[in-house]
Write a protein that holds these residues in place. Structure first.
Motif, PDB file in Angstrom:
ATOM      1  N   TYR A  15      93.794  41.126  40.148  1.00 44.67           N
ATOM      2  CA  TYR A  15      92.485  41.171  39.505  1.00 44.67           C
ATOM      3  C   TYR A  15      92.413  40.424  38.168  1.00 44.67           C
ATOM      4  CZ  TYR A  15      88.348  43.063  37.179  1.00 44.67           C
ATOM      5  OH  TYR A  15      87.160  43.185  36.505  1.00 44.67           O
ATOM      6  N   ASN A  16      93.397  40.631  37.297  1.00 49.11           N
ATOM      7  CA  ASN A  16      93.252  40.202  35.907  1.00 49.11           C
ATOM      8  C   ASN A  16      92.996  38.712  35.746  1.00 49.11           C
ATOM      9  OD1 ASN A  16      93.689  42.856  35.379  1.00 49.11           O
ATOM     10  ND2 ASN A  16      95.552  42.593  34.167  1.00 49.11           N
ATOM     11  N   ALA A  17      93.746  37.876  36.447  1.00 48.80           N
ATOM     12  CA  ALA A  17      93.578  36.428  36.289  1.00 48.80           C
ATOM     13  C   ALA A  17      92.229  35.971  36.826  1.00 48.80           C
ATOM     14  CB  ALA A  17      94.711  35.682  36.989  1.00 48.80           C
ATOM     15  N   LEU A  18      91.781  36.545  37.941  1.00 50.79           N
ATOM     16  CA  LEU A  18      90.486  36.160  38.503  1.00 50.79           C
ATOM     17  C   LEU A  18      89.346  36.557  37.570  1.00 50.79           C
ATOM     18  CD1 LEU A  18      90.898  37.043  42.283  1.00 50.79           C
ATOM     19  CD2 LEU A  18      90.741  34.763  41.268  1.00 50.79           C
ATOM     20  N   ALA A  19      89.428  37.765  37.006  1.00 44.30           N
ATOM     21  CA  ALA A  19      88.382  38.218  36.091  1.00 44.30           C
ATOM     22  C   ALA A  19      88.368  37.367  34.819  1.00 44.30           C
ATOM     23  CB  ALA A  19      88.593  39.685  35.743  1.00 44.30           C
ATOM     24  N   ALA A  20      89.552  37.042  34.302  1.00 44.55           N
ATOM     25  CA  ALA A  20      89.631  36.213  33.097  1.00 44.55           C
ATOM     26  C   ALA A  20      89.130  34.798  33.374  1.00 44.55           C
ATOM     27  CB  ALA A  20      91.067  36.172  32.586  1.00 44.55           C
ATOM     28  N   ARG A  23      85.356  34.852  33.354  1.00 42.68           N
ATOM     29  CA  ARG A  23      84.844  34.872  31.975  1.00 42.68           C
ATOM     30  C   ARG A  23      84.935  33.481  31.359  1.00 42.68           C
ATOM     31  NH1 ARG A  23      87.665  39.836  31.973  1.00 42.68           N
ATOM     32  NH2 ARG A  23      89.483  38.895  30.944  1.00 42.68           N
ATOM     33  N   ARG A  24      86.033  32.789  31.620  1.00 49.43           N
ATOM     34  CA  ARG A  24      86.218  31.435  31.107  1.00 49.43           C
ATOM     35  C   ARG A  24      85.113  30.510  31.616  1.00 49.43           C
ATOM     36  NH1 ARG A  24      88.201  26.791  33.167  1.00 49.43           N
ATOM     37  NH2 ARG A  24      89.321  25.361  31.784  1.00 49.43           N
ATOM     38  N   ALA A  25      84.788  30.628  32.910  1.00 49.69           N
ATOM     39  CA  ALA A  25      83.753  29.783  33.497  1.00 49.69           C
ATOM     40  C   ALA A  25      82.393  30.053  32.865  1.00 49.69           C
ATOM     41  CB  ALA A  25      83.694  30.005  35.003  1.00 49.69           C
ATOM     42  N   GLU A  26      82.095  31.326  32.588  1.00 43.88           N
ATOM     43  CA  GLU A  26      80.814  31.651  31.966  1.00 43.88           C
ATOM     44  C   GLU A  26      80.748  31.133  30.538  1.00 43.88           C
ATOM     45  OE1 GLU A  26      78.627  35.208  32.521  1.00 43.88           O
ATOM     46  OE2 GLU A  26      79.979  35.939  34.097  1.00 43.88           O
ATOM     47  N   LEU A  27      81.836  31.297  29.791  1.00 41.79           N
ATOM     48  CA  LEU A  27      81.861  30.829  28.404  1.00 41.79           C
ATOM     49  C   LEU A  27      81.719  29.311  28.330  1.00 41.79           C
ATOM     50  CD1 LEU A  27      84.677  33.115  26.930  1.00 41.79           C
ATOM     51  CD2 LEU A  27      82.225  33.206  26.399  1.00 41.79           C
ATOM     52  N   ALA A  28      82.209  28.634  29.358  1.00 34.67           N
ATOM     53  CA  ALA A  28      82.108  27.176  29.393  1.00 34.67           C
ATOM     54  C   ALA A  28      80.735  26.704  29.854  1.00 34.67           C
ATOM     55  CB  ALA A  28      83.178  26.603  30.315  1.00 34.67           C
ATOM     56  N   SER A  33      78.628  32.326  37.695  1.00 35.68           N
ATOM     57  CA  SER A  33      78.986  33.682  37.293  1.00 35.68           C
ATOM     58  C   SER A  33      79.553  34.407  38.507  1.00 35.68           C
ATOM     59  CB  SER A  33      77.753  34.428  36.767  1.00 35.68           C
ATOM     60  OG  SER A  33      78.066  35.789  36.504  1.00 35.68           O
ATOM     61  N   ILE A  34      80.799  34.892  38.394  1.00 37.91           N
ATOM     62  CA  ILE A  34      81.443  35.614  39.500  1.00 37.91           C
ATOM     63  C   ILE A  34      81.777  37.020  39.029  1.00 37.91           C
ATOM     64  CG2 ILE A  34      83.324  35.670  41.167  1.00 37.91           C
ATOM     65  CD1 ILE A  34      83.706  32.670  40.707  1.00 37.91           C
ATOM     66  N   ALA A  35      81.231  38.009  39.695  1.00 41.29           N
ATOM     67  CA  ALA A  35      81.550  39.407  39.411  1.00 41.29           C
ATOM     68  C   ALA A  35      82.602  39.866  40.412  1.00 41.29           C
ATOM     69  CB  ALA A  35      80.295  40.269  39.517  1.00 41.29           C
ATOM     70  N   TRP A  36      83.828  40.066  39.933  1.00 43.46           N
ATOM     71  CA  TRP A  36      84.922  40.473  40.815  1.00 43.46           C
ATOM     72  C   TRP A  36      84.994  41.992  40.889  1.00 43.46           C
ATOM     73  CZ3 TRP A  36      87.395  37.585  44.193  1.00 43.46           C
ATOM     74  CH2 TRP A  36      87.425  36.195  44.002  1.00 43.46           C
ATOM     75  N   GLU A  37      84.904  42.529  42.085  1.00 47.26           N
ATOM     76  CA  GLU A  37      85.142  43.948  42.327  1.00 47.26           C
ATOM     77  C   GLU A  37      86.518  44.101  42.959  1.00 47.26           C
ATOM     78  OE1 GLU A  37      81.937  45.577  44.609  1.00 47.26           O
ATOM     79  OE2 GLU A  37      80.390  44.731  43.291  1.00 47.26           O
ATOM     80  N   GLN A 280      84.514  23.203  41.762  1.00 49.64           N
ATOM     81  CA  GLN A 280      85.306  22.851  40.586  1.00 49.64           C
ATOM     82  C   GLN A 280      86.128  24.046  40.101  1.00 49.64           C
ATOM     83  OE1 GLN A 280      82.973  21.437  37.288  1.00 49.64           O
ATOM     84  NE2 GLN A 280      84.756  20.956  36.027  1.00 49.64           N
ATOM     85  N   HIS A 281      85.518  25.236  40.115  1.00 45.83           N
ATOM     86  CA  HIS A 281      86.214  26.442  39.674  1.00 45.83           C
ATOM     87  C   HIS A 281      87.391  26.771  40.591  1.00 45.83           C
ATOM     88  CE1 HIS A 281      86.669  30.366  37.755  1.00 45.83           C
ATOM     89  NE2 HIS A 281      86.668  30.935  38.953  1.00 45.83           N
ATOM     90  N   LEU A 282      87.166  26.689  41.885  1.00 48.27           N
ATOM     91  CA  LEU A 282      88.237  27.014  42.835  1.00 48.27           C
ATOM     92  C   LEU A 282      89.388  26.018  42.727  1.00 48.27           C
ATOM     93  CD1 LEU A 282      86.098  28.014  45.963  1.00 48.27           C
ATOM     94  CD2 LEU A 282      87.356  29.547  44.427  1.00 48.27           C
ATOM     95  N   LEU A 283      89.072  24.748  42.588  1.00 47.28           N
ATOM     96  CA  LEU A 283      90.134  23.747  42.458  1.00 47.28           C
ATOM     97  C   LEU A 283      90.860  23.885  41.134  1.00 47.28           C
ATOM     98  CD1 LEU A 283      88.491  20.597  44.077  1.00 47.28           C
ATOM     99  CD2 LEU A 283      90.244  22.099  45.037  1.00 47.28           C
ATOM    100  N   TRP A 284      90.156  24.330  40.088  1.00 41.71           N
ATOM    101  CA  TRP A 284      90.839  24.593  38.813  1.00 41.71           C
ATOM    102  C   TRP A 284      91.854  25.723  38.984  1.00 41.71           C
ATOM    103  CZ3 TRP A 284      91.127  28.903  35.590  1.00 41.71           C
ATOM    104  CH2 TRP A 284      91.755  28.687  34.357  1.00 41.71           C
ATOM    105  N   LEU A 285      91.478  26.773  39.718  1.00 43.09           N
ATOM    106  CA  LEU A 285      92.415  27.875  39.960  1.00 43.09           C
ATOM    107  C   LEU A 285      93.675  27.407  40.682  1.00 43.09           C
ATOM    108  CD1 LEU A 285      90.008  30.767  41.043  1.00 43.09           C
ATOM    109  CD2 LEU A 285      91.490  30.762  39.025  1.00 43.09           C
ATOM    110  N   MET A 286      93.552  26.371  41.527  1.00 38.42           N
ATOM    111  CA  MET A 286      94.694  25.844  42.273  1.00 38.42           C
ATOM    112  C   MET A 286      95.466  24.781  41.494  1.00 38.42           C
ATOM    113  SD  MET A 286      94.627  27.437  45.182  1.00 38.42           S
ATOM    114  CE  MET A 286      93.919  28.857  44.340  1.00 38.42           C
TER     115      MET A 286
END
Length: 382
Positions: A15-20, A23-28, A33-37, A280-286
C-alpha cells in the motif's frame, strides 16, 4: 481531473508506495487522482477478480488470477494500452519471469509492480553452522535443532510442494500440462515435507508468511524456514531481530533453487479510461527512478532487475535483494488457468491433513492429481 479507484493489499509493502505515488501525482498537478483502498491479501483469493474489476479501475493481483481474468474478460491487455516496444522493454527490465507471468492467451494482463518468490529465511546468529544450501542440509539442521519450520498455512502447503518439485528437476505441469507431477518426484517431495513436518515447531504451523517472519523476529524457537515468501521489511526491521534471507534450497550443488514465483502486478480493469496521464504514471512506477529509489523508500519491494542489484538498496536492506536474486531469476511460474486458484487452496488443505495423519505418499499423490484434473480444462493453457 481524472479520478480513479484502486485496490491493493493491506501490508505496508502493498500500500504505502502506491499511496505515496498517488500523492506525488496530485502534487505535480498531473491531472490524475487515484484513491487506493486495501483489503487483506486473503481477500483476493475469496473475491472473484471480475467482481473486483467491476468496482475498481486499477487492481493489484497475483499472476495466478490471470486465467480467471481472461475467462471473465475483465482486464485490459497491456498490448492495448502500450506499444510493443514498451512492453518488450518492461519485460527486459523486470527480474526473472515477473512480467512474463502475467502473459496468458497471447497478451499480458498486468504490470509487475512487486517481485517476490519463496526464499530461505534464517535467524543467522542462532544457526549452529553455515546457512543450508541443499535440501539435505535443511533436513540435517531440522534433526539437529528441531527449529526448522515449514510454511503451510493457506495456499502455502501446495506452493512449497511445487517449489520442492522444481528443485528436484520436475517443475509441476510443465512437461505435460495435464499432469501435476510424476509419481517418482511427487513421492520424494512428499516424503521430504513429511520428514520436516514431523519436527516443525507447532508455534508457527497456522501462521502465514508474515506471521512466521514476525514470530522469528521476536522468538528463538524457529531458526530457519527453508521456503517462505520474502518480505524485505524483515531484513532491516524497525523493531525485533533482523531476518537473513538467502536463495531457496537446491537438491544438488549448482542446481536450481526451487521456488514458486509470487509478487503482484497492477491490472487495468475494463471500466478504466486510460488517459495519457495514467499511462505516464504507470510507466513511472515501472521506471528506474521509482523502482530503485521511490518504491524501496516507501516500504515496497521493486520488480526492476537493476534495483535488486543496486548497492545502495542492498546496503539499506541487509543484502536481501542480492542474496535472493538468483532464486527470483529462476523462479517457477505455477499454472494460471481458470480454476487454478481453487485447486491451490484445496490442495493445500489436502496436504496439511495428509501430513498430520502421516498418510502414505501414493494415496496423497493420487488425490492431488485427481484434484488438479478436476480444476483444469483438458488441453488448455497452463
Amino acid at each position: 481531473m481524472q479520478r480513479l479507484k484502486g485496490l491493493t493489499w493491506d501490508h505496508p509493502r502493498g500500500y504505502n508506495a502506491l499511496a505515496a505515488a498517488a500523492r506525488r501525482a496530485e502534487l505535480a498537478e498531473s491531472g490524475l487522482s487515484i484513491a487506493w483502498e486495501k483489503q487483506p491479501l486473503e481477500g483476493f483469493e475469496s473475491h472473484p477478480i471480475a467482481d473486483l474489476c467491476a468496482r475498481y479501475d486499477l487492481v493489484v493481483l497475483d499472476h495466478p488470477h490471470v486465467g480467471e481474468a481472461v475467462a471473465g474478460d475483465c482486464l485490459q491487455p497491456l498490448e492495448a494500452v502500450f506499444d510493443a516496444a514498451t512492453v518488450a522493454a518492461l519485460e527486459a527490465d523486470s527480474i526473472g519471469p515477473s512480467l512474463r507471468s502475467y502473459r496468458f492467451a497471447g497478451s499480458h494482463r498486468a504490470l509487475p509492480l512487486d517481485a517476490a518468490t519463496q526464499v530461505l529465511a534464517a535467524r543467522q546468529e542462532l544457526l549452529p553452522g553455515p546457512v543450508p544450501v541443499l535440501w539435505e542440509d535443511v533436513v540435517s539442521l531440522s534433526r539437529q535443532t528441531g527449529k526448522v519450520a515449514l510454511s503451510l498455512a493457506g495456499p502455502h502447503a501446495a506452493l512449497s510442494f511445487l517449489s520442492i518439485a522444481a528443485a528436484y528437476g520436475e517443475p509441476p505441469a510443465e512437461r505435460d500440462p495435464d499432469v501435476l507431477v510424476s509419481a517418482e518426484t511427487g513421492k520424494r517431495v512428499y516424503d521430504l515435507m513429511s520428514d520436516l513436518f514431523s519436527r516443525s515447531p507447532p508455534s508457527v504451523r497456522d501462521k502465514n508468511p508474515i506471521g512466521i517472519l514476525g514470530h522469528m523476529a521476536a522468538n528463538d524457537d524457529v531458526v530457519l524456514c527453508p521456503l517462505i515468501y520474502g518480505y524485505v521489511n524483515y531484513a532491516a526491521p524497525a523493531g525485533g531481530r533482523p531476518i537473513a534471507f538467502h536463495d531457496a534450497p537446491r537438491r544438488i550443488a549448482g542446481g536450481r533453487p526451487g521456488s514458486t514465483l509470487g509478487g503482484t502486478g497492477i491490472g487495468i480493469s475494463r471500466r478504466c479510461a486510460v488517459t495519457p496521464a495514467l499511462k505516464q504514471h504507470l510507466l513511472w512506477l515501472m521506471g528506474r527512478e521509482a523502482q530503485v529509489g521511490f518504491i524501496p523508500g516507501h516500504d515496497g519491494q521493486p520488480s526492476r532487475r537493476e534495483a535488486w542489484h543496486d548497492a545502495g538498496v542492498n546496503a539499506r536492506w541487509g543484502n536481501f535483494y542480492k542474496n535472493t536474486a538468483e532464486t527470483l531469476e529462476q523462479a517457477y511460474v505455477r499454472p494460471r488457468h481458470d480454476g487454478y486458484i481453487a485447486f491451490q487452496g484445496k490442495a493445500s488443505a489436502l496436504l496439511r491433513e495428509a501430513l498430520e495423519a502421516r498418510s502414505p505418499a501414493g494415496s496423497v499423490l493420487d488425490a492431488l492429481q485427481a484434484l488438479y484434473a478436476s480444476h483444469r480444462v483438458a488441453g488448455g493453457e497452463r
